[in-house]
Design a protein around this motif. Structure first.
Motif: not given
Lengths: 113, 116
Positions: B48-54
């Motif tokens: 899962t690609a999280n905006q602003g975090s890994e």
């Protein structure tokens, strides 16, 4: 962990006839969502139909309908008046929260002219 | 539903090289996902690609092999590093419906990767 099982690796149907694809799932959750996705040879995943677990009424989208049996944890897809364009892989999928989907192994459907 | 594009649509790569796949969405979305679909198989979630975090990786997938970027709410990249023939697959990105009642996902057209 949730699991989704599609017991029919391949199926075929004559054009204009009806076919039913099977899907069972396992979960301890009470509120969740179920989907059928279609993947034609173009490989684009297309959402066919969706069902919320708390709704008893079976979802219908034109020629596509589901038979949702919550107690049996069964979610089959019925395609009426099959068309050649229905030829594709069909995936059953489950999610309970956070948009994370668990997919079944897929059923390859061939519609014959 | 969101319109999602992926680049490249397909590629043939040599063993040991890396490929970066881009995923662009026509609207801002909170959740983006990367899947792998091996030949004749179902889809398996990579991360899962999280905006602003890994990114959050699923079991069996590691950041060193599949680094992911998510610089803003409309774009993400997946890199397949140090490729081997076993990495030959279709890679798909998807986005979660924002505030949708059904928690459904919409998929990009996929990237078909062949590693020689």
């Amino acid at each position: 962990a949730q699991t989704v099982t599609q017991s029919q690796p391949e199926m075929s149907v004559q054009e204009a006839e009806t076919v039913t694809l099977s899907c069972t799932y396992d979960t301890s959750e009470n509120n969740y969502y179920l989907f059928w996705y279609k993947q034609p040879p173009s490989r684009q995943m297309i959402l066919v139909i969706r069902q919320e677990a708390y709704k008893q009424q079976n979802a219908t989208e034109n020629r596509f309908s589901v038979n949702f049996q919550k107690a049996a944890k069964s979610f089959s897809l019925k395609i009426s008046d099959s068309q050649l364009g229905d030829t594709a892989m069909y995936f059953c999928a489950f999610t309970n929260a956070g948009n994370m989907l668990t997919f079944g192994g897929g059923t390859r459907l061939m519609v014959k002219p | 539903s969101a319109v999602i594009s992926q680049k490249p649509s397909r590629d043939i790569c040599q063993r040991g090289t890396s490929l970066t796949i881009q995923c662009q969405v026509d609207s801002q979305v909170t959740m983006m996902f990367w899947y792998r679909q091996q030949p004749g198989q179902s889809l398996t979630l990579i991360a899962t690609a999280n905006q602003g975090s890994e990114a959050t990786y699923e079991s069996g997938f590691v950041i060193d092999k599949f680094p992911i970027s998510r610089p803003n709410l409309t774009f993400s990249t997946l890199t397949v590093s140090n490729m081997s023939p076993e990495d030959s697959s279709i890679y798909l990105c998807s986005v979660g419906s924002s505030g949708g009642a059904y928690n459904e996902q919409f998929f990009g057209p996929g990237t078909r990767l062949t590693v020689l």
